[in-house]
Design an enzyme around this catalytic site. Sequence first.
Site, mmCIF file in Angstrom:
data_model
loop_
_atom_site.group_PDB
_atom_site.id
_atom_site.type_symbol
_atom_site.label_atom_id
_atom_site.label_comp_id
_atom_site.label_asym_id
_atom_site.label_seq_id
_atom_site.Cartn_x
_atom_site.Cartn_y
_atom_site.Cartn_z
ATOM 1 N N GLN A 132 -31.802 -5.075 10.470
ATOM 2 C CA GLN A 132 -31.316 -4.012 10.695
ATOM 3 C C GLN A 132 -32.477 -3.670 12.177
ATOM 4 O O GLN A 132 -32.448 -5.130 12.043
ATOM 5 C CB GLN A 132 -30.831 -3.067 10.520
ATOM 6 C CG GLN A 132 -29.661 -3.420 9.564
ATOM 7 C CD GLN A 132 -29.711 -3.966 8.207
ATOM 8 O OE1 GLN A 132 -30.531 -3.331 7.139
ATOM 9 N NE2 GLN A 132 -28.555 -4.733 7.864
ATOM 10 N N LYS B 259 -34.730 -11.796 15.019
ATOM 11 C CA LYS B 259 -35.906 -11.496 13.440
ATOM 12 C C LYS B 259 -35.621 -12.714 12.788
ATOM 13 O O LYS B 259 -36.915 -13.366 12.658
ATOM 14 C CB LYS B 259 -35.617 -10.365 12.490
ATOM 15 C CG LYS B 259 -35.325 -8.766 13.072
ATOM 16 C CD LYS B 259 -35.024 -7.708 12.388
ATOM 17 C CE LYS B 259 -33.491 -7.668 12.306
ATOM 18 N NZ LYS B 259 -32.754 -7.807 13.140
ATOM 19 N N ASP C 131 -30.345 -7.681 15.044
ATOM 20 C CA ASP C 131 -29.981 -8.637 16.736
ATOM 21 C C ASP C 131 -30.522 -8.722 17.096
ATOM 22 O O ASP C 131 -31.134 -9.240 18.357
ATOM 23 C CB ASP C 131 -28.753 -8.473 17.111
ATOM 24 C CG ASP C 131 -27.816 -8.679 15.620
ATOM 25 O OD1 ASP C 131 -27.489 -8.463 14.330
ATOM 26 O OD2 ASP C 131 -26.585 -7.510 16.251
ATOM 27 N N GLY D 79 -27.477 -11.044 9.893
ATOM 28 C CA GLY D 79 -27.144 -12.166 10.082
ATOM 29 C C GLY D 79 -28.120 -12.204 10.591
ATOM 30 O O GLY D 79 -28.143 -12.034 11.620
ATOM 31 N N HIS D 80 -28.980 -13.540 10.305
ATOM 32 C CA HIS D 80 -30.178 -13.801 10.488
ATOM 33 C C HIS D 80 -30.074 -15.702 11.540
ATOM 34 O O HIS D 80 -30.405 -15.882 10.545
ATOM 35 C CB HIS D 80 -31.474 -13.696 10.441
ATOM 36 C CG HIS D 80 -32.134 -12.368 9.643
ATOM 37 N ND1 HIS D 80 -32.690 -12.122 8.930
ATOM 38 C CD2 HIS D 80 -30.733 -11.219 10.203
ATOM 39 C CE1 HIS D 80 -32.866 -10.572 8.881
ATOM 40 N NE2 HIS D 80 -31.532 -10.234 9.924
HETATM 41 P P1 GDP Z 1 -31.565 -10.959 14.132
HETATM 42 O O1 GDP Z 1 -30.150 -10.835 13.358
HETATM 43 O O2 GDP Z 1 -32.761 -10.222 14.699
HETATM 44 O O3 GDP Z 1 -32.156 -12.214 13.463
HETATM 45 O O4 GDP Z 1 -30.500 -11.806 15.307
HETATM 46 P P2 GDP Z 1 -29.437 -12.235 15.495
HETATM 47 O O5 GDP Z 1 -29.526 -13.408 15.025
HETATM 48 O O6 GDP Z 1 -28.153 -12.129 14.595
HETATM 49 O O7 GDP Z 1 -28.361 -12.533 16.752
HETATM 50 C C1 GDP Z 1 -30.004 -12.960 17.616
HETATM 51 C C2 GDP Z 1 -28.965 -14.164 18.662
HETATM 52 O O8 GDP Z 1 -30.028 -14.133 18.955
HETATM 53 C C3 GDP Z 1 -28.629 -15.301 18.250
HETATM 54 O O9 GDP Z 1 -27.620 -16.092 18.147
HETATM 55 C C4 GDP Z 1 -30.406 -16.265 18.530
HETATM 56 O O10 GDP Z 1 -29.996 -17.593 18.087
HETATM 57 C C5 GDP Z 1 -30.324 -15.765 19.355
HETATM 58 N N1 GDP Z 1 -31.466 -15.816 20.513
HETATM 59 C C6 GDP Z 1 -32.835 -15.565 19.730
HETATM 60 N N2 GDP Z 1 -33.988 -15.770 21.062
HETATM 61 C C7 GDP Z 1 -33.431 -16.678 21.655
HETATM 62 C C8 GDP Z 1 -33.597 -16.055 22.921
HETATM 63 O O11 GDP Z 1 -35.170 -16.210 23.058
HETATM 64 N N3 GDP Z 1 -33.197 -16.922 23.725
HETATM 65 C C9 GDP Z 1 -30.849 -17.070 23.703
HETATM 66 N N4 GDP Z 1 -30.653 -17.383 24.932
HETATM 67 N N5 GDP Z 1 -30.698 -16.294 23.160
HETATM 68 C C10 GDP Z 1 -31.656 -16.522 21.692
HETATM 69 P P1 IMO Z 2 -28.913 -7.054 11.629
HETATM 70 O O1 IMO Z 2 -30.473 -7.871 10.362
HETATM 71 C C1 IMO Z 2 -27.048 -5.269 13.849
HETATM 72 C C2 IMO Z 2 -24.358 -1.973 11.959
HETATM 73 C C3 IMO Z 2 -22.796 -2.192 12.012
HETATM 74 C C4 IMO Z 2 -22.441 -0.633 11.481
HETATM 75 C C5 IMO Z 2 -23.703 0.015 11.497
HETATM 76 C C6 IMO Z 2 -22.972 0.554 9.917
HETATM 77 O O2 IMO Z 2 -28.264 -8.948 11.508
HETATM 78 O O3 IMO Z 2 -30.249 -7.408 12.874
HETATM 79 P P2 IMO Z 2 -23.569 -1.056 7.386
HETATM 80 O O4 IMO Z 2 -22.577 -2.405 7.288
HETATM 81 O O5 IMO Z 2 -24.855 -1.867 7.370
HETATM 82 O O6 IMO Z 2 -22.573 -0.294 7.158
HETATM 83 O O7 IMO Z 2 -23.748 -0.972 9.316
HETATM 84 O O8 IMO Z 2 -25.020 -0.814 11.500
HETATM 85 N N1 IMO Z 2 -25.529 -3.236 10.958
HETATM 86 C C7 IMO Z 2 -25.656 -4.421 11.597
HETATM 87 N N2 IMO Z 2 -26.067 -4.567 13.456
HETATM 88 N N3 IMO Z 2 -26.946 -5.890 13.473
HETATM 89 C C8 IMO Z 2 -27.572 -5.738 11.593
HETATM 90 O O9 IMO Z 2 -28.565 -7.026 10.728
HETATM 91 C C9 IMO Z 2 -27.017 -4.629 11.347
HETATM 92 N N4 IMO Z 2 -26.268 -4.163 10.127
HETATM 93 C C10 IMO Z 2 -25.259 -3.479 10.162
HETATM 94 O O10 IMO Z 2 -22.968 -2.872 12.909
HETATM 95 O O11 IMO Z 2 -22.525 -0.047 13.559
HETATM 96 MG MG MG Z 3 -28.002 -10.011 13.598
#
Ligand code: GDP
Ligand code: IMO
Ligand code: MG
Length: 429
Positions: free
Chosen positions: A230, A16, A13, A40-41
Amino acid sequence: MKVDVILGLQWGDEGKGKIVDVFTPKYDIIARFQGGPNAGHTIIFEGKKFILHTIPSGIFHPTTLNLIGNGVILDPYIFMKEIDTLSASGIHAEENLLISSRAHLILPSHRLLDAVSETRKGAAKIGSTLKGIGPTYTDKIGRNGLRVGTMRRPDFRDHYNALKELHFHTIHACGADPDGFTLDGLPFGEYEKKWFEAVERMKIFKLVEGEQFLNKCLDEGKTVMAEGAQGTLLDVDFGSYPFVTSSNTIAAGVCNGLGISPHRIGTIYGVFKAYCTRVGSGPFPTELKDETGETLRRNGNEYGSTTGRPRRCGWLDLPALKYSIMLNGVDTLIMMKTDVMNSFETIKVCLNYKSGGEICEEFPFDLADEDLEPVYDELEGWNTTLDEVKTFDALPALLKDYIRFIENEVGVPVEMISVGPDRVQTLSR
Ligand code: GDP
Ligand code: IMO
Ligand code: MG
C-alpha cells in the site's frame, strides 16, 4: 546490520514491487511487514510479467531469502495460487520463502464480512479490494484471530469453526446471507473447501519465529530489506481515514511487523510516481477528471494490479509527499513512471492547499474538506521520449528541472528514476 526499507509515499501502486526486485541482488533477505493480498506488486523482466500479492518481490533471485513477516495477513488460497503461478514459470518459491508463524490468517468468512461491510456502506464504501483485510486485522486487534502457526495444530478445525461461527452471527445480524456472496466466483462452501486444501498444501513451507530469525541474521551481518505494501496515504493512522487500509504502512510498521527495534532501521527509500493515482474511494485533491487524467491512465496503464479497476489519476501533490516524507523519515526518493508524462507540454504540480482562501500551514485533518483547494505551479514538460536515455546524466534538461524542483520543495534527493516497467528501465544517479 540494519534493515533498509522500501515503501510507497502515495496511495499505493507506486512501483514498489519493481524497485524491490531491482534492489534484491544487494540483499540476503527481503521481508514483507504488513498488508496482505490487497497488494499487487508487478515485476517485469526478460519478457515475463508477474504480479505478487503476498509473496515478497525478492522471490525471483534464487539466492535471496524471502520472509512473510508477522505483520502480514495471509490467505492460504490466494497464497497457493501465487505459488502455482510461479511454479508454472519454473520458480519454486518453497526453496527460498519463510513464513512467520505469527502472521494472521484470512478466513473465507473474513472476506464475507468485508463484502457485507461494503454493501452496508453503499455509496460511502471504502472501495476495498474485498480480500478480507479490515475484518482480519480487526480480529487480530480484538484478540480473536487465528495465526499461521495454529494451522499445524490438531485442533485447528475447532478454532476455525468457532471463529467462523462468530462471523456468521455478525453476517446474519446485518441481515445478510453468507450464501448470497461468491468468493473468487465460487459459492462459500466450495471456496472454503479449496481454502482447506490450500492449508494442507502449505505444509511444505517452513514456518519460523520471524523476529528471532531476522535479529539473528542481522547479528550475523546479513543484509535485509523490508518491502512495504500500500502507501503512506493509506496508513490506518495517518492516511485519508476512513478511506485507508487496516495496517500501518509507514516505516514505523516495520518494527512491529517484523519484530525489530527502531535502532535497527537503516536507509528508508520512498517510492513515488511522477504524478498521483488512487484506486478505490476517498479524497484525492489533485485528481483530474478530464482528458489529461485519461491520458495519464492510458499512458501509465493505470488499472489495479489486484482488482483490474481503473485507477484515478492526477497531478503530483507536494503537500502530501512532504507529509509522507516526514512520517517515514525518508532518506532517498525514487521517482517512478516518469515516461508516462513524456508527451506533456506542461505539467502541473500542487504546491500547497488552500482552505477558506488561506494557505494551509499543516497537512489537513480531513482531505475531504469541501473548502480544500490545491494551488498549482506549472512547469514546462520535457515532451520527448526517454527510450534511448541510458544514464541519469543524459536525461533531458527539462526533466532534470522537474526533479530539481521536487527536491527543492521536499528537501530529499531523488537518487533513482524509473522510465519504464521493465527491471532494466531504471536509472541511478
Ligand atoms: P506496486 O503495488 O507499488 O508494486 O505497484 P503496481 O505493480 O501495483 O503498479 C505499478 C505499475 O506500473 C505496474 O504495472 C508496473 O509494471 C508499472 N511500472 C512500474 N514502473 C514503471 C515505469 O517507470 N514506467 C511505466 N510506464 N510503468 C511502470
Ligand atoms: P499495493 O501494495 C493501491 C486500497 C483499496 C481501498 C483501500 C482499502 O499494490 O500498493 P483494503 O482491501 O485494504 O480493504 O482496501 O485501500 N488499497 C490499495 N490501493 N495499492 C494497494 O496495494 C492497495 N491495497 C489496498 O483500493 O481503497
Ligand atoms: Mg500495486
